[in-house]
Design a protein around this motif. Structure first.
Motif, mmCIF file in Angstrom:
data_model
loop_
_atom_site.group_PDB
_atom_site.id
_atom_site.type_symbol
_atom_site.label_atom_id
_atom_site.label_comp_id
_atom_site.label_asym_id
_atom_site.label_seq_id
_atom_site.Cartn_x
_atom_site.Cartn_y
_atom_site.Cartn_z
ATOM 1 N N GLY A 90 0.779 -1.234 0.000
ATOM 2 C CA GLY A 90 0.000 0.000 0.000
ATOM 3 C C GLY A 90 0.804 1.273 0.000
ATOM 4 N N GLN A 91 2.066 1.213 -0.370
ATOM 5 C CA GLN A 91 2.914 2.406 -0.379
ATOM 6 C C GLN A 91 2.840 3.176 -1.697
ATOM 7 O OE1 GLN A 91 6.925 1.610 1.159
ATOM 8 N NE2 GLN A 91 6.122 -0.202 2.210
ATOM 9 N N LYS A 92 2.116 2.626 -2.673
ATOM 10 C CA LYS A 92 1.882 3.332 -3.933
ATOM 11 C C LYS A 92 0.552 4.074 -3.840
ATOM 12 C CE LYS A 92 5.499 1.710 -6.266
ATOM 13 N NZ LYS A 92 6.564 2.592 -6.810
ATOM 14 N N VAL A 93 0.260 4.894 -4.843
ATOM 15 C CA VAL A 93 -0.989 5.671 -4.817
ATOM 16 C C VAL A 93 -2.215 4.791 -4.975
ATOM 17 C CG1 VAL A 93 0.108 7.775 -5.643
ATOM 18 C CG2 VAL A 93 -0.801 6.131 -7.303
ATOM 19 N N SER A 94 -2.008 3.554 -5.434
ATOM 20 C CA SER A 94 -3.128 2.628 -5.609
ATOM 21 C C SER A 94 -2.627 1.200 -5.477
ATOM 22 C CB SER A 94 -3.770 2.833 -6.984
ATOM 23 O OG SER A 94 -4.715 1.802 -7.249
ATOM 24 N N GLN A 95 -3.495 0.323 -4.961
ATOM 25 C CA GLN A 95 -3.169 -1.099 -4.898
ATOM 26 C C GLN A 95 -3.903 -1.898 -5.978
ATOM 27 O OE1 GLN A 95 -3.622 -1.816 -0.417
ATOM 28 N NE2 GLN A 95 -1.878 -3.140 -0.910
ATOM 29 N N LYS A 96 -4.473 -1.174 -6.930
ATOM 30 C CA LYS A 96 -5.144 -1.856 -8.033
ATOM 31 C C LYS A 96 -4.121 -2.574 -8.908
ATOM 32 C CE LYS A 96 -9.233 1.110 -8.350
ATOM 33 N NZ LYS A 96 -10.030 1.988 -9.237
ATOM 34 N N ASN A 97 -4.538 -3.696 -9.453
ATOM 35 C CA ASN A 97 -3.625 -4.485 -10.283
ATOM 36 C C ASN A 97 -3.098 -3.697 -11.474
ATOM 37 O OD1 ASN A 97 -4.120 -6.559 -8.539
ATOM 38 N ND2 ASN A 97 -5.298 -7.807 -9.980
ATOM 39 N N GLU A 98 -3.933 -2.781 -12.000
ATOM 40 C CA GLU A 98 -3.541 -2.032 -13.191
ATOM 41 C C GLU A 98 -2.279 -1.204 -12.931
ATOM 42 O OE1 GLU A 98 -6.592 -2.647 -12.296
ATOM 43 O OE2 GLU A 98 -7.176 -3.733 -14.126
ATOM 44 N N LEU A 99 -2.090 -0.745 -11.711
ATOM 45 C CA LEU A 99 -0.878 0.015 -11.414
ATOM 46 C C LEU A 99 0.353 -0.882 -11.525
ATOM 47 C CD1 LEU A 99 -0.299 2.791 -8.863
ATOM 48 C CD2 LEU A 99 1.362 0.937 -8.995
ATOM 49 N N PHE A 100 0.236 -2.088 -10.987
ATOM 50 C CA PHE A 100 1.364 -3.024 -11.103
ATOM 51 C C PHE A 100 1.630 -3.343 -12.568
ATOM 52 C CE2 PHE A 100 3.063 -7.297 -11.618
ATOM 53 C CZ PHE A 100 4.198 -7.237 -10.831
ATOM 54 N N TYR A 101 0.556 -3.585 -13.340
ATOM 55 C CA TYR A 101 0.723 -3.940 -14.744
ATOM 56 C C TYR A 101 1.372 -2.807 -15.539
ATOM 57 C CZ TYR A 101 -2.874 -7.445 -13.578
ATOM 58 O OH TYR A 101 -3.593 -8.446 -12.992
ATOM 59 N N ASN A 102 0.804 -1.598 -15.444
ATOM 60 C CA ASN A 102 1.167 -0.496 -16.333
ATOM 61 C C ASN A 102 2.338 0.353 -15.858
ATOM 62 O OD1 ASN A 102 -0.987 -1.124 -18.140
ATOM 63 N ND2 ASN A 102 -2.420 -0.059 -16.784
ATOM 64 N N GLU A 103 2.539 0.420 -14.543
ATOM 65 C CA GLU A 103 3.574 1.321 -14.041
ATOM 66 C C GLU A 103 4.765 0.609 -13.411
ATOM 67 O OE1 GLU A 103 2.199 4.807 -11.949
ATOM 68 O OE2 GLU A 103 0.151 4.508 -12.711
ATOM 69 N N ILE A 104 4.647 -0.696 -13.245
ATOM 70 C CA ILE A 104 5.776 -1.451 -12.687
ATOM 71 C C ILE A 104 6.272 -2.504 -13.680
ATOM 72 C CG2 ILE A 104 6.530 -2.989 -10.829
ATOM 73 C CD1 ILE A 104 4.537 -1.606 -8.979
ATOM 74 N N ALA A 105 5.392 -3.450 -14.059
ATOM 75 C CA ALA A 105 5.808 -4.533 -14.946
ATOM 76 C C ALA A 105 6.105 -4.044 -16.368
ATOM 77 C CB ALA A 105 4.727 -5.618 -14.984
ATOM 78 N N LYS A 106 5.238 -3.226 -16.909
ATOM 79 C CA LYS A 106 5.389 -2.792 -18.307
ATOM 80 C C LYS A 106 6.698 -2.040 -18.562
ATOM 81 C CE LYS A 106 2.794 -0.632 -22.068
ATOM 82 N NZ LYS A 106 1.504 -0.002 -22.435
ATOM 83 N N PRO A 107 7.038 -0.996 -17.786
ATOM 84 C CA PRO A 107 8.316 -0.320 -18.026
ATOM 85 C C PRO A 107 9.529 -1.195 -17.738
ATOM 86 C CG PRO A 107 7.221 0.574 -16.069
ATOM 87 C CD PRO A 107 6.234 -0.307 -16.757
ATOM 88 N N PHE A 108 9.384 -2.126 -16.772
ATOM 89 C CA PHE A 108 10.507 -3.025 -16.486
ATOM 90 C C PHE A 108 10.796 -3.907 -17.700
ATOM 91 C CE2 PHE A 108 12.415 -6.972 -15.037
ATOM 92 C CZ PHE A 108 13.456 -6.509 -14.236
ATOM 93 N N LEU A 109 9.752 -4.472 -18.286
ATOM 94 C CA LEU A 109 9.924 -5.320 -19.464
ATOM 95 C C LEU A 109 10.463 -4.529 -20.647
ATOM 96 C CD1 LEU A 109 6.716 -7.499 -19.162
ATOM 97 C CD2 LEU A 109 9.024 -8.413 -19.416
ATOM 98 N N ALA A 110 10.022 -3.294 -20.797
ATOM 99 C CA ALA A 110 10.469 -2.462 -21.907
ATOM 100 C C ALA A 110 11.967 -2.200 -21.850
ATOM 101 C CB ALA A 110 9.699 -1.145 -21.908
ATOM 102 N N ALA A 111 12.517 -2.155 -20.629
ATOM 103 C CA ALA A 111 13.943 -1.868 -20.467
ATOM 104 C C ALA A 111 14.802 -3.135 -20.370
ATOM 105 C CB ALA A 111 14.149 -1.014 -19.211
ATOM 106 N N LEU A 112 14.162 -4.292 -20.306
ATOM 107 C CA LEU A 112 14.900 -5.554 -20.116
ATOM 108 C C LEU A 112 15.701 -5.915 -21.360
ATOM 109 C CD1 LEU A 112 15.152 -7.792 -17.927
ATOM 110 C CD2 LEU A 112 13.399 -9.050 -19.182
#
Length: 343
Positions: A177-199
């Protein structure tokens, strides 16, 4: 990232790849394959697609009948479904599945691009399974839309994603809960997606499309079933759950073992809790078996009289004939098996 695609045959462990598959198993696979593809309606819900896939896997591989022990296939939490490592849903998950309906192309990954929602969801399931269930026994992760299958080694997901310090920190911040939202979409779009883009690492995976096998499955010529062996094996418990392939050269196929006893003229019975191999009872003996033929020839030719000490084979003539004949039969069979092994 560098994506490397492997065929089912290339992905199988060598020992398992060379093992034969029984006719009954292949026929069940073909029947269930036709049933599965016939049930799929691209407009139906994802839930129905998951149900069809689970039924297919249960019918062919995970029903207990062919294995002696069942591996439970069932939904688990938010994960679409898993294959458990034991007989009950309480056992740890061994394989995680992310399922999309065929028409949902926008969220499905491709061989050229893994940075799509299906992979983001799979990563979330993996992190949750490792964190919440404390499960370090995961073997594979699968993404499929029924037709296309992408199979990833869980060890790879663990190394590239779960053990990445930055991604692990971001996941923990989101999960607590330390992010602005605990919705799954935040993990998908703001954590996983940019990580994969830079991998930049290589990501190998197994890929196949069931539609490429439809003609072979419906072909009446059984000789063509050879093309289905790798496909059959890639979804089996031996591969997906990383079970040890049988490599013991002393271990015989049960059917081959019973047929071998029958050809020799022997039978296996229980005597006080122990398994004993003996000559068939008089009412069950086959005149054409190796043992009965040998006993007959030894008796007719009077070969026992040529032995320097026939009493070492038993006190009576019948026992001596049986012992000498059995020794000869075992010698012959051992030589035949050795020649087959040498071949």
């Amino acid at each position: 990232m560098l994506l490397t695609t492997r065929t089912p045959a290339e992905s199988l462990e060598k020992t398992y790849r060379l093992q034969s598959v029984g006719r009954e198993q292949i026929e069940q696979f073909k029947t269930s394959f036709v049933k599965l593809t016939g049930l799929i309606d691209e407009k139906e819900s994802e839930e129905n697609v998951k149900d069809h896939l689970m039924d297919f896997l249960k019918e062919v591989y995970y029903n207990g009948a062919a294995l002696g022990d069942a591996y439970v296939v069932a939904p688990k939490g938010k994960t679409d479904f898993v294959i458990h490592l034991g007989k009950t849903a309480d056992s740890q998950a061994g394989v995680l599945f992310e399922v999309k309906r065929p028409a949902n192309k926008g969220e499905m990954i491709t061989r050229q691009n893994l940075n799509a929602k299906a992979f983001h969801e799979l990563l979330l399931y993996y992190f949750q399974e490792r964190q919440r269930a404390q499960n370090s026994d995961l073997r594979h992760c699968v993404i499929t839309n029924v037709y296309e299958w992408y199979i990833f080694d869980a060890a790879l997901i663990d190394r590239l994603f779960y053990r990445n310090a930055h991604l692990a920190k971001e996941y923990k911040s989101w999960a607590t809960g330390q992010k602005v939202s605990q919705k799954n979409e935040l993990f998908y779009n703001e954590i996983a997606k940019p990580f994969l883009a830079a991998l930049t690492d290589e990501i190998p995976f197994t890929y196949f499309d069931l539609r490429d096998y439809q003609k072979t499955v419906t072909d009446a010529d059984k000789a063509n079933d050879k093309a289905l062996l790798s496909l059959y094996k890639i979804l089996s418990p031996t591969h997906l759950l990383k079970l040890p392939a049988a490599t013991d050269s002393n271990k015989l196929n049960p059917k081959f073992y019973s047929e071998l006893l029958h050809i020799i003229g022997l039978e296996e019975v229980k005597d006080g809790g122990k398994k004993v191999i003996r000559r068939k009872e008089a009412s069950k003996r086959d005149e054409g078996s190796l043992l009965e033929n040998t006993i007959s020839q030894l008796d007719i030719a009077g070969k026992l009289f040529h032995l320097p000490d026939r009493t070492q084979y038993g006190p009576t003539t019948d026992e001596q004939l049986f012992s000498v004949a059995l020794e000869l039969c075992i010698t012959w069979v051992n030589r035949i098996l050795f020649l087959k092994l040498l071949e």
